[in-house]
Every structure is written in structure tokens, then in C-alpha cells.
Enzyme design. Structure first.
Site, PDB file in Angstrom:
ATOM      1  N   GLU A 290     -29.070 -81.130  35.549  1.00 24.61           N
ATOM      2  CA  GLU A 290     -27.968 -80.268  36.449  1.00 24.61           C
ATOM      3  C   GLU A 290     -27.424 -79.323  35.804  1.00 24.61           C
ATOM      4  O   GLU A 290     -26.141 -78.705  36.419  1.00 24.61           O
ATOM      5  CB  GLU A 290     -27.113 -81.449  37.155  1.00 24.61           C
TER       6      GLU A 290
ATOM      7  N   CYS B   4     -26.617 -87.262  37.637  1.00 26.03           N
ATOM      8  CA  CYS B   4     -27.198 -87.738  36.218  1.00 26.03           C
ATOM      9  C   CYS B   4     -28.622 -88.661  36.736  1.00 26.03           C
ATOM     10  O   CYS B   4     -29.026 -89.358  35.651  1.00 26.03           O
ATOM     11  CB  CYS B   4     -26.177 -88.581  35.722  1.00 26.03           C
TER      12      CYS B   4
ATOM     13  N   HIS C  38     -25.763 -96.071  32.564  1.00 23.09           N
ATOM     14  CA  HIS C  38     -25.440 -94.660  32.580  1.00 23.09           C
ATOM     15  C   HIS C  38     -24.259 -94.414  31.801  1.00 23.09           C
ATOM     16  O   HIS C  38     -23.123 -95.179  32.247  1.00 23.09           O
ATOM     17  CB  HIS C  38     -25.455 -94.032  33.892  1.00 23.09           C
TER      18      HIS C  38
ATOM     19  N   LYS D  63     -16.770-100.807  31.858  1.00 30.65           N
ATOM     20  CA  LYS D  63     -16.241-101.234  33.152  1.00 30.65           C
ATOM     21  C   LYS D  63     -17.082-101.896  34.032  1.00 30.65           C
ATOM     22  O   LYS D  63     -16.820-102.887  34.766  1.00 30.65           O
ATOM     23  CB  LYS D  63     -15.380-100.119  33.730  1.00 30.65           C
TER      24      LYS D  63
HETATM   25  P1  HMG Z   1      -7.635 -89.759  32.797  1.00 29.44           P
HETATM   26  O1  HMG Z   1      -6.842 -89.609  33.929  1.00 29.44           O
HETATM   27  O2  HMG Z   1      -7.468 -88.583  31.822  1.00 29.44           O
HETATM   28  O3  HMG Z   1      -7.359 -91.116  32.137  1.00 29.44           O
HETATM   29  O4  HMG Z   1      -9.144 -89.617  33.279  1.00 29.44           O
HETATM   30  P2  HMG Z   1      -6.727 -92.459  32.546  1.00 29.44           P
HETATM   31  O5  HMG Z   1      -5.447 -92.237  32.720  1.00 29.44           O
HETATM   32  O6  HMG Z   1      -7.491 -93.165  33.722  1.00 29.44           O
HETATM   33  O7  HMG Z   1      -7.098 -93.253  31.171  1.00 29.44           O
HETATM   34  C1  HMG Z   1      -8.281 -93.625  30.653  1.00 29.44           C
HETATM   35  C2  HMG Z   1      -8.104 -94.677  30.099  1.00 29.44           C
HETATM   36  O8  HMG Z   1      -7.325 -94.618  28.799  1.00 29.44           O
HETATM   37  C3  HMG Z   1      -7.653 -96.135  30.853  1.00 29.44           C
HETATM   38  O9  HMG Z   1      -8.181 -97.202  30.677  1.00 29.44           O
HETATM   39  C4  HMG Z   1      -6.177 -96.016  30.184  1.00 29.44           C
HETATM   40  O10 HMG Z   1      -5.512 -97.422  30.615  1.00 29.44           O
HETATM   41  C5  HMG Z   1      -6.387 -95.867  28.704  1.00 29.44           C
HETATM   42  P3  HMG Z   1      -9.052 -97.774  31.954  1.00 29.44           P
HETATM   43  O11 HMG Z   1      -7.842 -98.240  32.937  1.00 29.44           O
HETATM   44  O12 HMG Z   1      -9.827 -96.877  32.416  1.00 29.44           O
HETATM   45  O13 HMG Z   1      -9.778 -99.163  31.496  1.00 29.44           O
HETATM   46  N1  HMG Z   1      -5.454 -95.409  28.095  1.00 29.44           N
HETATM   47  C6  HMG Z   1      -5.206 -95.957  26.668  1.00 29.44           C
HETATM   48  N2  HMG Z   1      -5.937 -96.732  26.079  1.00 29.44           N
HETATM   49  C7  HMG Z   1      -5.586 -96.799  24.785  1.00 29.44           C
HETATM   50  N3  HMG Z   1      -4.524 -96.421  23.996  1.00 29.44           N
HETATM   51  C8  HMG Z   1      -3.656 -95.551  24.937  1.00 29.44           C
HETATM   52  C9  HMG Z   1      -4.025 -95.213  26.117  1.00 29.44           C
HETATM   53  N4  HMG Z   1      -3.588 -94.483  27.209  1.00 29.44           N
HETATM   54  C10 HMG Z   1      -4.590 -94.769  28.188  1.00 29.44           C
HETATM   55  N5  HMG Z   1      -2.700 -94.833  24.290  1.00 29.44           N
HETATM   56  C11 HMG Z   1     -11.476 -89.956  33.343  1.00 29.44           C
HETATM   57  C12 HMG Z   1     -10.209 -90.346  32.684  1.00 29.44           C
HETATM   58  C13 HMG Z   1     -12.626 -90.626  32.858  1.00 29.44           C
HETATM   59  C14 HMG Z   1     -11.081 -90.043  35.092  1.00 29.44           C
HETATM   60  C15 HMG Z   1     -11.662 -88.394  33.199  1.00 29.44           C
HETATM   61  O14 HMG Z   1     -12.040 -88.145  31.873  1.00 29.44           O
HETATM   62  C16 HMG Z   1     -12.615 -87.443  34.031  1.00 29.44           C
HETATM   63  O15 HMG Z   1     -12.216 -87.349  35.240  1.00 29.44           O
HETATM   64  N6  HMG Z   1     -13.956 -87.630  33.601  1.00 29.44           N
HETATM   65  C17 HMG Z   1     -14.977 -86.942  34.576  1.00 29.44           C
HETATM   66  C18 HMG Z   1     -15.629 -88.161  35.370  1.00 29.44           C
HETATM   67  C19 HMG Z   1     -16.590 -89.140  34.964  1.00 29.44           C
HETATM   68  O16 HMG Z   1     -16.850 -89.217  33.778  1.00 29.44           O
HETATM   69  N7  HMG Z   1     -16.718 -90.153  35.921  1.00 29.44           N
HETATM   70  C20 HMG Z   1     -17.559 -91.273  35.478  1.00 29.44           C
HETATM   71  C21 HMG Z   1     -18.232 -91.804  36.753  1.00 29.44           C
HETATM   72  S1  HMG Z   1     -19.000 -90.607  37.679  1.00 29.44           S
HETATM   73  C22 HMG Z   1     -20.577 -90.560  36.714  1.00 29.44           C
HETATM   74  O17 HMG Z   1     -20.754 -91.199  35.744  1.00 29.44           O
HETATM   75  C23 HMG Z   1     -21.538 -89.483  36.921  1.00 29.44           C
HETATM   76  C24 HMG Z   1     -21.353 -88.259  35.969  1.00 29.44           C
HETATM   77  O18 HMG Z   1     -22.025 -88.674  34.646  1.00 29.44           O
HETATM   78  C25 HMG Z   1     -21.906 -86.989  36.745  1.00 29.44           C
HETATM   79  C26 HMG Z   1     -23.082 -86.814  37.188  1.00 29.44           C
HETATM   80  O19 HMG Z   1     -23.691 -87.798  37.840  1.00 29.44           O
HETATM   81  O20 HMG Z   1     -23.816 -85.992  36.943  1.00 29.44           O
HETATM   82  C27 HMG Z   1     -19.812 -87.995  35.621  1.00 29.44           C
END
Ligand code: HMG
Length: 384
Positions: free
Chosen positions: A79, A111, A233, A242
């Protein structure tokens, strides 16, 4: 006839950033990135590298002249394509010295692209048992500096040679899949960086896994006890965790412990590289093969591509797979990279080669590189 992965190779750019340093620079608790997201390092591609050069490198690490003679098809899942028209596969023809009597094309569906390629390769080899298919996953995951997705970036490529009597992984021809029009992640043609509804994308991913796992159990009358490993993935390593956690309490404690232990082995490489988009599931496979896989294990593989397509399929690790994988070379490639500062990463991120760029080969240490952009056409070379 047994069909599957006969060889598997990997390429990662030589530069990386440390995730703790990134967290500190972004004023985030490092534990959020290393535990909450589950990453340690992130690969940083240089401006002369793109989906084409990385694909050439991963394929070059496994292909022999004999393989090239037997090739019937080349499929690139990406992609991060550099051209809206010409496929990445076409650019690879002379870089890899491939014979012209092959079918070569690119597949895009976030992906999921390489999994679509793998399934097409299975069908092709079923009809042409003496032929092999090269399937390459190659991507640069980019969300932008200071975005929530920044910690989930990465880059690299995985190449797989598909044939009959595979020596690494037999595909069992058991598969369930689904597609839904979902706005969880997208990258319009004008943009170099992706847009994501991060938390929503997590939900869709987990829902797809749960739906497909239910379908798979119904269709093939199996349970988790029929598998010793589940590979996911891995856009970032917490994501697969998760999905795996949805099985807690639904399978025996022993099975859950085994699956969790094997999952940890499958994410070792991804923790050090980041998101490969199309290659992430297959980097997980490679990490597992290097870090604890056993012959004859039945594995379940979950492929997910935003937008969204998911597929869950089963496979069997082949006896003697260790002899086909150059474990030390893979470990050395990961260990011999150089850490760059967050300042340098941010500078590199802003560089975009435009028309009339000529790259000085004396500055290149990779075998394949973008050499020139002339009349808006990208020209690639390999170092002799
Ligand atoms: P965010 O808002 O920065 O993070 O976004 P958050 O507030 O959700 O925190 C992440 C985790 O850290 C949480 O744990 C918190 O509790 C924990 P969870 O509830 O998820 O288990 N946390 C802590 N842990 C330890 N010590 C601390 C602490 N503070 C918080 N102090 C997000 C995170 C992944 C959403 C962001 O990085 C993002 O948007 N990423 C891009 C999208 C993505 O990767 N999505 C995955 C699913 S889609 C997919 O897989 C397809 C993809 O590969 C693309 C394709 O297909 O081409 C992305």
C-alpha cells in the site's frame, strides 16, 4: 498436492529509532510506548529506499537462478506503491533479473495485500505444479510526526517463494474470510501519510478476528486445542495481544498459556522493526520460526487489512524448516542496524525526492536504490 512457503526472506532498513527516546521527545511516559503499545525500536527508511528497493532486497535474499527459471508469477502486496499505474512488480523484473515469461502484478488492499497474493499463488501452483510463485510484501508505514500513529510506524519487506512440496510452511487450504466497507484507516492518493480512527480500528480488528474464529470453528469443526500457535497481523505488538485476549477464559488455561508464550516468540522481530503493513503477519511467522517453532505444529494465521478485509487460515510448519532459514543472517541483520537520533529521523522524514533528483551512489550502502527521477520516472539501480 502440498503447497505453501518453500523459502522466506526479510529486509529491514539499516537505520532505526529507539522508542523510549521517541517517547521522551514526545513527552509521553515511555511505558505507554513499550508496554501499552508494545514496541522497542522502529525502522526508518532512507529517501533512496521505497517499496521497490525493499522488495528487491527481501527477494534477492532467497532467490537462486534455479528458482528464477521455475517462476511463473510474481505478486507484490503493498500500500506504499510509488506509481498509480505501473506495478511494483514490473520495476522488479530487471532489478532481480527475472525471466519475461511470467505474470507480474501488484495487489492493494491495505495490510491484506500479501495474503491475497499468497492465496492467488496457492491457486496458481495447484494448476501449474511445476511452477513457483514469488509473493512479496513491502511497505513503509507512515502516519506523520507527532501523530498518535507515529509510534506504530515501521518499514520493511518479506518475500516468500510458493511451491509444491514446501519446506517451510504448508498451507492447509482451510480458510475463512470477510470484507466490509469500514472507515478505520485510509490514505488518499494525495497523501504520503495515513489517516486512522485509531481506537475504532482496534475494535474493527478484534471484531473481525472474533467473527472469523467463530466461522472457522464452525466450518472445520475444530477448537483452539487443534492449534498450538496463533499468528496475527501485528501493526504494533499490543494489537495481536488484544485479539488473543478474547480467547482467555474460553479455552483451557494450559492452551491460553501456550498460545500466549508462542505469541511472545512471534512478536520479537516486530517489537524491533514496527509495522510492515502487508508484511507484518509474515514477519510474525518468521520471528516464530526463528524463536521457537517446532516441526508439524498446526498454526492459525489472522490477516487483517483496514478498509477492511480479514482472513483466517491454517497452516502446518514443515519438518526440516530450520535448514531452509538462515537464522543467524536474520538476527545479524537486526543487530547490525544503527540507531539514529530523533532529530535525524525527523530530518529524514521531511526529505522527498522530486523530479530531476540524481542520487550519488557513493552515499549508498544498500544493494538496491532509487538512482534518479527523470521526466518524473523513477529509475532504480543495483550496486555491482
Ligand atoms: P493512543 O490514543 O495514543 O493510545 O493511540 P491509547 O491512549 O489508546 O493507549 C495505548 C495503550 O497504552 C492503552 O492500552 C493504554 O492503557 C496504554 P490498551 O487499552 O490499548 O490495552 N498506556 C500505558 N501502558 C503502560 N504505561 C503507561 C500507559 N499509558 C497508556 N504509562 C493507537 C494508540 C494504536 C490507537 C494509535 O497509535 C494509532 O492510531 N495507530 C494507528 C492505527 C492502528 O495501528 N490500528 C491497529 C488496528 S488497524 C490495522 O491493524 C491495520 C493497519 O495495519 C493498516 C492497514 O491495514 O494497512 C493499521
Amino acid at each position: 498436492m502440498d503447497i505453501g512457503i518453500d523459502k522466506i526472506g526479510f529486509y529491514v532498513p539499516k537505520d532505526y529509532i529507539d522508542i523510549v527516546e521517541l517517547a521522551k521527545r514526545r513527552d509521553v511516559d515511555p511505558n505507554k510506548f513499550t508496554i501499552g503499545i508494545g514496541q522497542d525500536k522502529q525502522a526508518v527508511p532512507l529517501p533512496h529506499q521505497d517499496d521497490v528497493t525493499m522488495a528487491a532486497s527481501s527477494a534477492d535474499s532467497i532467490l537462486t537462478d534455479e528458482d528464477k527459471k521455475d517462476l511463473g508469477m510474481l505478486i507484490v502486496g503493498t500500500e506504499s506503491s510509488v506509481d498509480e499505474s505501473k506495478s511494483t512488480a514490473a520495476f522488479l523484473m530487471d532489478l532481480l533479473d527475472l525471466p519475461e515469461d511470467i505474470r507480474a502484478y501488484e495487489i492493494k488492499q491495505a495490510c491484506y495485500g500479501a495474503t491475497a497474493g499468497l492465496q492467488a499463488a496457492y491457486d496458481f501452483v495447484s494448476l501449474n505444479p511445476d511452477k513457483k510463485v514469488l509473493v512479496i510484501a513491502t511497505d513503509i508505514a507512515r502516519y506523520g510526526i507527532k501523530t498518535p500513529g507515529e509510534v506504530t510506524q515501521g518499514a520493511g519487506s518479506v518475500a516468500m517463494l510458493i511451491s509444491q512440496n514446501p519446506r517451510v510452511l504448508k498451507l492447509n487450504h482451510e480458510s475463512v474470510y470477510m470484507t466490509k466497507n469500514v472507515g478505520d484507516f485510509w490514505r488518499p492518493t494525495f497523501s504520503k501519510t495515513a489517516f486512522a480512527r485509531g481506537k475504532f480500528s482496534n475494535e474493527v480488528y478484534v471484531n473481525f478476528f472474533q467473527t472469523l474464529w467463530t466461522k472457522f470453528q464452525d466450518k472445520y469443526s475444530v477448537t483452539a486445542d487443534d492449534f498450538s500457535t496463533m499468528l496475527f497481523h501485528i501493526p504494533y505488538t499490543k494489537m495481536g495481544t488484544k485479539a488473543l485476549r478474547t480467547l482467555e477464559g474460553k479455552v483451557s488455561d494450559e492452551k491460553y498459556t501456550e498460545l500466549t508464550k508462542h505469541y511472545q516468540n512471534s512478536i520479537k522481530f516486530s517489537r524491533d522493526v514496527g509495522n510492515l503493513y502487508t508484511g507484518s503477519l509474515y514477519l510474525g511467522l518468521l520471528s516464530y520460526l526463528v524463536n521457537g517453532a517446532k516441526a508439524n505444529e498446526n498454526v492459525l494465521m489472522f490477516s487483517y487489512g483496514s478498509g477492511a478485509v480479514g482472513e483466517l487460515f491454517s497452516a502446518k510448519i514443515q519438518p526440516g524448516f530450520e535448514q531452509v532459514i538462515d537464522k543467524q543472517a536474520l538476527i545479524d541483520m537486526l543487530n547490525n542496524r544503527q540507531k539514529i537520533s530523533i532529530d535525524d529521523y525527523e530530518k529524514i522524514y521531511q526529505i522527498e525526492y522530486k523530479n530531476d533528483t540524481i542520487v550519488d551512489p557513493s552515499t549508498i550502502s544498500d544493494k538496491f536504490y532509487l538512482s534518479e527521477i527523470k521526466e518524473n520516472e523513477r529509475i532504480y539501480k543495483k550496486l555491482k
